[in-house]
Scaffold this active site. Sequence first.
Site, PDB file in Angstrom:
ATOM      1  N   TYR A  45     -13.922  -2.308  -2.059  1.00 22.79           N
ATOM      2  CA  TYR A  45     -14.602  -3.275  -1.197  1.00 22.79           C
ATOM      3  C   TYR A  45     -15.801  -3.888  -1.922  1.00 22.79           C
ATOM      4  CZ  TYR A  45     -11.857  -0.913   2.421  1.00 22.79           C
ATOM      5  OH  TYR A  45     -10.833  -0.360   3.151  1.00 22.79           O
ATOM      6  N   HIS A 103      -6.033   4.973  -2.036  1.00 18.88           N
ATOM      7  CA  HIS A 103      -6.136   3.661  -1.412  1.00 18.88           C
ATOM      8  C   HIS A 103      -4.920   2.763  -1.672  1.00 18.88           C
ATOM      9  CE1 HIS A 103      -9.205   0.213  -0.407  1.00 18.88           C
ATOM     10  NE2 HIS A 103      -8.147   0.212   0.379  1.00 18.88           N
TER      11      HIS A 103
END
Lengths: 276, 315
Positions: B56, B120
């Site tokens: 992110y 992820h």
Amino acid sequence: MRIDGHQHYWKIDRGDYGWLSPEQPVLYRNYLPADLLPHLKKHQIDKTIVVQAAPTLEETEYLLSLSTADDTIAGVVGWLDLNDPAYRIHYERFSRHPKFLGFRIMIQEMADEQDILRPHFVEAVHYFAALDVPVDLLVVSRQLDALVKLLDLVPNLRGVIDHIAKPRIADGIMDPWKSQMQALAAHSKLHCKLSGMVTEADHQHWKKEQFTEYIQHIIRHFGTDRILFGSDWPVSNMAASYDQVMEVLFEALPASMTDEERGRLFGGNAKAFYKL
Amino acid sequence: MKYRKLGKTGLDVSVLSYGASALGSVFRDISKEEGIRAVHTAVDAGINLIDVSPFYGLTKAETVLGEAIRELPRDKLLLSSKAGRYGSDDFDFSEQRILSSVDESLQRLGTDYLDILLLHDIEFVPFEQVLHGAYPALDKLKQQGKIRFFGVSGLPLGLFEKALAHKELDVVLSYCHYSLNDHSLLHLLPLLEQRGVGLINASPLSMGLLNLRKPAEWHPASEEIKRICHHAAEYCAERGTDIAKLAIQYSTANERIPTTLVSSANPDNIRRNIEWTEGPIDEQLLKEVLGILAPIHNQTWISGRPEYNLASEQS
């Protein structure tokens, strides 16, 4: 390559077979590759498809370990409980074994065969149809109505009906088995095993000609590309020797069947169906 | 704030949790301060689970979050971060990279352990890389005390079955599969419950589909999904309410979904989301909106490699 498309191995003291008991003296002993090998050699059969005989994941693992050590085992048809929320993860684990081919649904053992039409079950069958996984279907003829409905819901299933759906050969009864098998044969990915027939006849007094019409009915509707030979050894030993199982089938094959079509029945079709 | 058990981890998590991805796009100082206040607003209101990833804002979210939690008591927070994805097309699930990634995350976050580590978006790599690389790293990290619990995250539901077949996972994070337009996560619940796997649900607004504003250009949903979701948002607006309210209430109401992540770098948004969670849902409107969304119910989009997406199409 010639293939016996349906047989079993078991080791009694593994202890999860349930249906095997000392009251069946013929079956209640170990049956392992060394016991089958002479029969395979005699009939020039190179490989076999080993099918689960116990409703446990452990037995499938056992058969997979057996297959690693034995070259005559082309692959294993294992067991999965499609009612278990974890069925996909068990499949995922099995599918990484090079000799895991698919699994068998034991409709025969269900208290109510209509359970295969429950939404979660149909969804599970859809899942394997989408993955194009070979699925063996063990069903007895009185349960065929439910199987017909299941295939109408999942027409693209890569399935194979074991033992021509166990019709009432001992009683010589053919209906409604005939029309139900004809309906099932309309699904182009559905196959049928010409196996396990001698044990549906009178074990002591069967005659070769009793099987002819059953076998020819299957060939008529499934054609010569969607039929697989299977001995169902050693269960077949209750009613016949390996040699006799072969004779019964040879006797009933239509004279019009070419050598090439016979080659498919005794290997080519199993190779294609199980993606060997 | 209500709390629910996160599977066999035994953790009590707030039904609404904070997704720190929005902190990845704060670049000016003023918006950074606002982002930090958003985190504090969330924690003050009882949100105890915060989820982030080095992906992110390409590490920015972790850095800002680290600053935000510096003065907060660490033992009152449940920190979840991820490893393996570092850019839109940058994945590395090797054992070595997962190990170093966690060290870097810990440094940015200013802490010495993560409560949860998630691999992820594993659907973008062949499963062998996860199996032989990242999985052994998870055990090492747990032994070293750098992480308390571990799991995987991704979009296609099929990936969870693949992942769980080869390792006992504590937690999984699923997104865009439990919202007004897509309830397909429900199919996975029996398996997760059988295995005691803790579930984190994310994207209750379906990454902006359930919004009066048109979703971002990159949004992978089909035009039909976008159009019908937008229509549902307009329908709510015409009745004087925000579809986000209905969506947040819907996703947090299900007792079988322990927690739902919402992401915002705006303190007012966070405050509003928390208030919504605690208010009663408008059952009549919910029925109407579910009716509008029915034509695209459970429709999703492909993410990553085909072998993971096959299964989810069937769910």
